[in-house]
Motif scaffolding. Structure first.
Motif, mmCIF file in Angstrom:
data_model
loop_
_atom_site.group_PDB
_atom_site.id
_atom_site.type_symbol
_atom_site.label_atom_id
_atom_site.label_comp_id
_atom_site.label_asym_id
_atom_site.label_seq_id
_atom_site.Cartn_x
_atom_site.Cartn_y
_atom_site.Cartn_z
ATOM 1 N N UNK A 29 90.069 37.613 19.502
ATOM 2 C CA UNK A 29 89.070 37.918 20.612
ATOM 3 C C UNK A 29 89.697 38.535 21.701
ATOM 4 N N UNK A 30 89.107 38.983 22.842
ATOM 5 C CA UNK A 30 89.558 39.447 24.015
ATOM 6 C C UNK A 30 89.933 38.342 24.742
ATOM 7 N N UNK A 31 89.479 37.010 24.462
ATOM 8 C CA UNK A 31 89.962 35.975 25.194
ATOM 9 C C UNK A 31 90.387 34.618 24.598
ATOM 10 N N UNK A 32 90.662 35.130 23.377
ATOM 11 C CA UNK A 32 91.255 33.806 22.405
ATOM 12 C C UNK A 32 91.673 34.407 21.129
ATOM 13 N N UNK A 33 92.897 33.928 20.994
ATOM 14 C CA UNK A 33 93.901 34.252 19.747
ATOM 15 C C UNK A 33 94.303 32.707 19.228
ATOM 16 N N UNK A 34 93.906 32.476 17.979
ATOM 17 C CA UNK A 34 94.206 31.058 17.298
ATOM 18 C C UNK A 34 94.399 31.250 16.149
ATOM 19 N N UNK A 35 95.826 30.623 15.803
ATOM 20 C CA UNK A 35 96.397 30.709 14.412
ATOM 21 C C UNK A 35 96.236 29.377 13.823
#
Length: 121
Positions: A29-35
């Motif tokens: 998203x515009x405020x979170x990137x999670x792998x």
């Protein structure tokens, strides 16, 4: 929110994207990137490996490879270590390409820890 945070977030997200491999983007998203990847040996479900979030005061870069294998930090500069909070989080409020380059190299080494783990496919 600081006006620089979106560009900081974008640069840090690009580090994770470049090292993603077989890991899955659980959130983008515009405020979170999670792998996330693999199955946690105890909890028996996928778990987050690395993520970037925009917070109130910082953009935070978390990496569990550093938490699992802290000796990866031995070659880390004092400047990057100064950005650490806790055992596996780095906080930034502006783009610092020199530190981001160092963080990318550290991330590559950290991902190798997870890629060699039996629970990561």
């Amino acid at each position: 929110m600081n006006a620089e945070f979106p560009s900081v977030f974008s640069a840090l997200r690009d580090i994770l994207r470049s090292q993603r491999g077989n890991l899955v983007a659980k959130e983008d998203s515009a405020s979170c990137y999670c792998l996330q990847g693999g199955i946690h040996p105890t909890l028996k479900r996928p778990f987050p490996v690395a993520w970037v979030t925009i917070g109130k005061n910082y953009v935070s870069f978390h990496h569990m490879g550093i938490y699992v294998k802290p000796d990866l930090l031995k070659k880390t500069s004092k400047q990057l270590r100064a950005r650490m909070q806790g055992k596996s989080c780095f906080n930034f409020s502006s783009v610092d390409q020199t530190l981001f380059d160092e963080l990318e190299e550290l991330t590559a080494r950290s991902f190798e820890v997870f890629r060699s783990a039996p629970f990561i496919k």
